[in-house]
Every structure is written in C-alpha cells, then in structure tokens.
Design an enzyme around this catalytic site. Structure first.
Site, PDB file in Angstrom:
ATOM      1  CG  ASP C  45      53.207 135.413  73.874  1.00  0.00           C
ATOM      2  OD1 ASP C  45      54.130 136.166  73.525  1.00  0.00           O
ATOM      3  OD2 ASP C  45      53.080 134.251  73.455  1.00  0.00           O
ATOM      4  CB  CYS C 136      61.005 136.611  69.449  1.00  0.00           C
ATOM      5  SG  CYS C 136      59.333 135.968  69.545  1.00  0.00           S
ATOM      6  CE1 TYR C 140      59.980 133.385  73.507  1.00  0.00           C
ATOM      7  CE2 TYR C 140      57.894 132.207  73.445  1.00  0.00           C
ATOM      8  CZ  TYR C 140      58.675 133.221  73.945  1.00  0.00           C
ATOM      9  OH  TYR C 140      58.166 134.076  74.897  1.00  0.00           O
ATOM     10  CE1 TYR C 167      56.507 129.229  70.269  1.00  0.00           C
ATOM     11  CE2 TYR C 167      55.808 128.603  72.482  1.00  0.00           C
ATOM     12  CZ  TYR C 167      55.738 129.468  71.411  1.00  0.00           C
ATOM     13  OH  TYR C 167      54.906 130.555  71.439  1.00  0.00           O
ATOM     14  CD  GLU C 209      62.006 137.337  73.482  1.00  0.00           C
ATOM     15  OE1 GLU C 209      61.356 137.140  74.522  1.00  0.00           O
ATOM     16  OE2 GLU C 209      61.532 137.116  72.349  1.00  0.00           O
TER      17      GLU C 209
END
Lengths: 222, 222, 222, 222
Positions: C45, C136, C140, C167, C209
């Site tokens: 990441d 993304c 998230y 998040y 993803e």
C-alpha cells in the site's frame, strides 16, 4: 439539421472566414502570392506533416475500438507513405531540395499549431484530438474545393493551380467527407457543455491556422 | 566547469540575448514600455500561469522519486496558492479586474509556449519538461537580477520597478538557484546526444519566450 | 434518483460485493486476518500511495479549470504531506521500518491497479481518471463505514480496529462525500454511451481492487 | 561485448528463466498443456494484441525521427493488418469464434502487463517503451527458437507445434533481430543510472509475462 462541422464553423464564423479567405489564400487563387512566401510555407509544411503523423499516432493510442486504431494507422500511413513523398517532389519543383528541409528551424507559428493539437489530444480524448485537427484537414478541403469552383480563380499561368487542384481533387475530398462523418459519429449524443468545449478547441485551432498562413506572408514582409 | 544552464545558454547565445535583452525588457528597465503593452502581457501571463501549474502537475506524473513528486506539488502550490493571488492584486493596481481575466482569449504566442512545454514534457521525460520550463523560470530570474543591479535601470517613477524587484528578490532568486541545481542533478551523467536534444528544446523554448515579449509590444503596434 | 456512484455500483453489483465483502475485509472485521497478510498489504500500500500521488498529479495535468488544478494539488498534498507519514508510523507499529519499504519489489496486483488507473486517466479524460480511482477512494470509505457500524465487528483485541476507524472517521468520510459530489458534477449531462464507458472502467477497477485484497491473502497461502 | 538485450536478461536471470521456461511453455513443448489453458491464453492474447497496437501507436507519438514514426506504423500495421487476422483463423482452429472474442472480459494479468507497458511508455520515453515491450517481442522469439531447436520438443501429435513454429519462423526471428538492434541503437551511449532504470523496467515486464503464462494455467486449476 446542421452536422457537427457546420455547427463548429458557425460558432466561430469570423475566425473561419479569416482563415479560409486569408490574404495567403487569395494570393493562391489569383496567383499573386509572392513565391518566397509560398516557399516558406512549403518548407514549414514539411515539418508540420511530421507532427501530424505523430498526432495520428496519438489517435491510435487514444483509440477506443479496433476500428479507431485502423483509422489512425491509415492516417499515419497517408502521411509517411504518401504525402511526405509528394511533398518532397512538389518542393523540388519549387527549387527546395531535401537538404533545405533537414534541420530546418521550426517557425513559431508551426510549433504553435502542431503542439496545440498534440497537447489538446493528449489532455482530452480522441474526439478533442480530431476537432483540433479539423480546421487543417477539413479546412484545406473546403478551401481547395471553393477555389477550384470559383470562376475568378486564375487558371492560366497560376503557379499555385496544382496546389488548389490537389486539395480540390477527389481523393482529398473523399478523405474529408469520411473524416467529417467520423467526427460526427464520435460526437454522437454529446450534450451542450461538451459541444462548447469542442467549439472552443475548434476556434483556437482555426486561429492557429490563420497564424500559419500569416507566417507565410510575414516571411516576405521584412 | 560550466553547469548545465550555462552550457544551454551558450549553445543559443544569440537567441538568449534576444530574449533577455528584448525591447520589452529594455522598456521595463527605463520605464518607457507603453502601459497597454504591459497590460496585455499581464493578462496573458495570468492564463500562462494556469498552464504552468498544469506543467508542474505533469512533472508530478513524470516523477521518478517521491522527492520529484514533492517538488512538483510545491511548484503547483507556488502558483495556485501564491502567485495567482499576487498576480490578481498586481493586476488590480494596473486596473485589470478579475472580470478582465475571465474567458480572456488566449493569445497565439501564449498558446505556442505553454503547449510546447506541456507537449515536450509529455513526449519526453521529466528532464525535458524542466528544460522546456527553464527559459521562463531561470530567464525571469536572470532578467530581474540584471535589471536590479544595473545602475542604468530607472528607479524614480518607473512603473515597472515593482515587477523588476519581484524577480530580483530573494525568494525568486533562491527558487531559481534551487531549480538550476535540480536540473543539473536530473541531467547528471548525460552524454552528448542527450545534451543536444536538451539544447534544441532550450533554444526552442527561448524563441517562444521571445514571442511572448513580442506579443506585448505587438498589442500596441496597430 | 440514484447518483452516479450508486449507478456504477449497481452495474457491477457482484464485483462490488466481492470487493467490499472480500475475505480480507471479513478478516479485518473479526480480527482473524493473518498478520503476515496485513503486513504484506501494508507494505504494498505504501508503493500504491506513491502512484496514487502521481494519479492526482495527472488529474492536475488533465484539469479543465483552476478549481480542478487546486483539487488535484490537494489530492497530491493529502498523500505526500499527510498519508505517507501516517502510513510510515502505522507501519512501524506493525514492525515495518522504512528500510522494509525502500526498494520493495512491487507486487503484480499492485502494478495492475496503479498502472490501470494511470493509463485510463491518460487515455481518457479527467472523469475517466476519477472513475478509475473511485473504487479505491469511495470503496475504502464504504468498507470502513460499514464495518464500524456493524455490531458484529470485533472491537476488543482486534488489531485492525485502528484501520477500520481511520476509514470510518470523519475526515475520510467527508473526503469521500466531496469526491462523490465532484465525480457527479464532472459527469453532469453525460449520455448513455458515456455512462457505459465509465461503468466498464469502474468494474475493471473494482476487479483490480479485488486482486489487491487477494494479494494480501495469497502472501500467506504458500 | 554483450548487447543491451543480453545485459538486461543477465540482470534478471532468475525471472527470465521463470518466464521462458514456465510450466506453460514446457506444456507447449511436450504437448501436455491442457487445451482449456491454451484456449484461455489465446482469447486473452487477442485483447493483448489490441493494446499492443496502441503501444506501437504510442511509439509513433513518442518518435524523435521520421524513421521512428515509420517503424511505429509498421508495428501497428503488423498487428492490425496481419497478426489479428492470423490470430482469428488460428483461434477458429481451436474452436474459438469471433463471438467468443467480442466483449470478452480482460483478465487481470492481461490488464497488468498491457497497462504497465502503456504507462511506462507514456511516463518515460521511446526507449522505456521498447524495453517494456521487449520481454514479449524478444522473449517469444527466444522461446520459439529454443523449443524448435530442442530435440526433446514433441513433434508428432503436438497440438502446439504450429504455435512453436510460428515464433521460430524466419519472419518472426527477423523481426526480433531487427527490434534487438533498434533497441540497442536507441540506448546508444546511455550511462549506468539509465541502464539501471531500463533494467528495472525489463524485470518488471518479465514478471508480468510470467503472470500471463500463469493466467493460462490458473484457468484450468479450479
């Protein structure tokens, strides 16, 4: 209903007129254009064509369909396999040899238009790219056709008649008709906001074409 | 040994002189530049800055290291967070309001340089992009510094003194020194062929800067 | 009426579910995810974020308005000024030092998604780029919010609770809401053909993803 | 002295071996590859070729010389005028009709490699692009040649013999030799830092090719 190209021209009618009826164009029509102006134009046009081949390559990168890629390839091929050779022989008739075209410095007006097309096409999409190319591709066809049809155009002893007849010729006119249809198909279903973007691009590119003609005239002004 | 910037200038010495000692620049130095020329320049410079912010964004895309990205971000930020506001207030002193800057048509000379930079940076790599920017970034610093140091520069009653002092100022000079070093580091270890490419790019960009000054003068010529 | 993001999710509902309810995500929720899987994910990441900063830089290049440029700059800044440092400290809690992140080989799944986003954004326009980023950015946020609200999510002793709360947190949720609105505004007035292009892009990015989560699990499968 | 391609392979010898001696390749050599694996590979390879045509178009955009443009055009033409038709007829022999290739979802491994090539080529220059293409173009030639020369390769009743012979054939081998020379010429005079960049790109692309073979095998694993 008006097709896309007609709408784009209507949106910048004064600029379009200033381009297609430029003093350079009138000088081609009546043969009065100074030969040095035409020579300068011709040599710069050679460099121009190389960047236009790059623009068609960019169209291949931006392609959404296999057909888009094939058209892009045809565009590159038309330039590097046909037009550049024609250009070289035509240049020779005007006393411009290959040596005159090698390492020729690019005129600012030339850089201005070619880089605008490439940059617009990269920042935008395939349609933006074709709209940026349209004043050149479709404009030359329109100019050639009009001058060839105009009884006022000088035929006898006009050194530029060959140039006019090339762009008035069937091959060029067919290519224009096809490009016009292709652009319309790419623009199918666009809304007003998108049309306005394209219109701005078309006008800017038209203004840059005016600059390209003017470059020819300015070469003999000093 | 001469650093990269010195070598690039030496390779196009006549163009560099024509740019940094342009009649527009001399008019800034002695205050004789017609105000209308300066106003035209200022308004176009506003549009120019927006494309320059895009060029720094492109540098962020082209980044090879995290440090490259951070520098690109600083470049964008310097323009959109600082310079544009300064520009707007400076414009106001010259009677140019925000309304005069909105939907302003881009001058051809403006399109020519900005699109050249963006296109060169896209077709080439991060170094090509910075070389295309160099005549602007480093040239303005050099012009400002020289005029500020020149006893012949008119101080009293020169409406352009603030412009000169901005580019001669510490902040701008430091930014130039840093950019110069950064370019040199990006070019570390390049061979002759690569230098020649960069040199051609630097010369072309310099010629386009000459065009930008000339645009200011031409605005009042008619 | 459903907003753009809802329509995009509905068009690839199975893929969206496979992404947001992936075994990796379920392992975060109940704390059962092997720590080695999470560590692999975290280190990749880090590289991912660097390319995402490049994607925001690309958005700056593709900008049509000054506001677009400012948003792009905020995006880059959020990553290089904030998220990367947070990431580094978070990595340290998991025993991953800076040395583990330097010269880390990029996992194929990481290259797959990041390059897809960058390439799609380059070939298409600003909207295509943001759609490619949406699974993304918005995904998230959606995952974090759902897990935080789910009573079944393990709170006590869940080593991944901090990740979930980050998040689910206000800052992230606000950024998502803003991005969602921005995308909707960019897509204002698009027709069906354009929506279908965007839908395909969104589905492809969602599938990539899924691959990114799977990469974490696969790291401990052998 | 070793040419560029040899140096690049030597720098990632283990990856290169894992690619060129992959279980998929060994299955082609002894005919043991499950037909379903080959069919999956073939259908994805069709989509792959379309993006490779785009990569050659990108090479045309990135061209520095007229010769570069011509080569790019040859590359596009080789794919869209020749290889895709061959591919379609070859697919038919394997029971894959045009309908199976239309709207085929792209495998993640396919997206990974194609987008990597396009993105690397865009961010870098013409040489970076060709290096990213090299594991495919030169690797397939190397694999074909080796298998065709290997007495252990099964000839009788090997359904993949035609595939091997295509890549071992004179036309393909000549194209490889020419590409190898072209890459070496583009890299003429590069320093160590630049070689290291190219080496990293070559290794990444090789790893993505490994993923492409593996995709074929994985298709029948479930």
């Amino acid at each position: 209903m008006a097709d896309l190209f007609d709408r784009l021209k209507a949106e910048c009618a004064a600029d379009w007129h200033a381009y297609t009826d430029h003093a350079f164009v009138r000088g081609l029509a009546d043969g009065s254009l100074p030969e040095a102006a035409f020579r300068h134009y011709l040599t710069q046009d050679y460099l121009f064509l190389i960047h236009f081949a790059r623009a068609f390559a960019l169209a291949g990168y931006k392609a959404k369909t296999l057909d888009d890629i094939k058209r892009a390839k045809e565009g590159i091929s038309a330039i590097v396999d046909v037009e550049l050779s024609l250009h070289l022989s035509y240049c020779e008739k005007w006393g411009i040899g290959p040596a005159d075209l090698t390492d020729l410095p690019e005129a600012v007006e030339n850089m201005a238009y070619t880089r605008y097309v490439l940059e617009r096409g990269m920042a935008g999409d395939l349609l933006d790219l074709h709209i940026a190319l349209a004043p050149c591709m479709l404009g030359y066809g329109e100019i050639g056709k009009r001058l060839a049809a105009d009884p006022a155009t000088r035929r006898v002893g006009n050194p530029y008649l060959e140039w006019i007849e090339m762009y008035a010729g069937e091959e060029c006119q067919n290519a224009c008709a096809e490009e016009r249809e292709y652009i319309a198909s790419l623009a199918d279903g666009i809304g007003e906001a998108r049309f306005n973007e394209l219109s701005r691009c078309f006008r800017d590119a038209t203004r840059l074409e005016i600059g390209f003609w003017q470059m020819g005239l300015d070469a003999v002004r000093t």
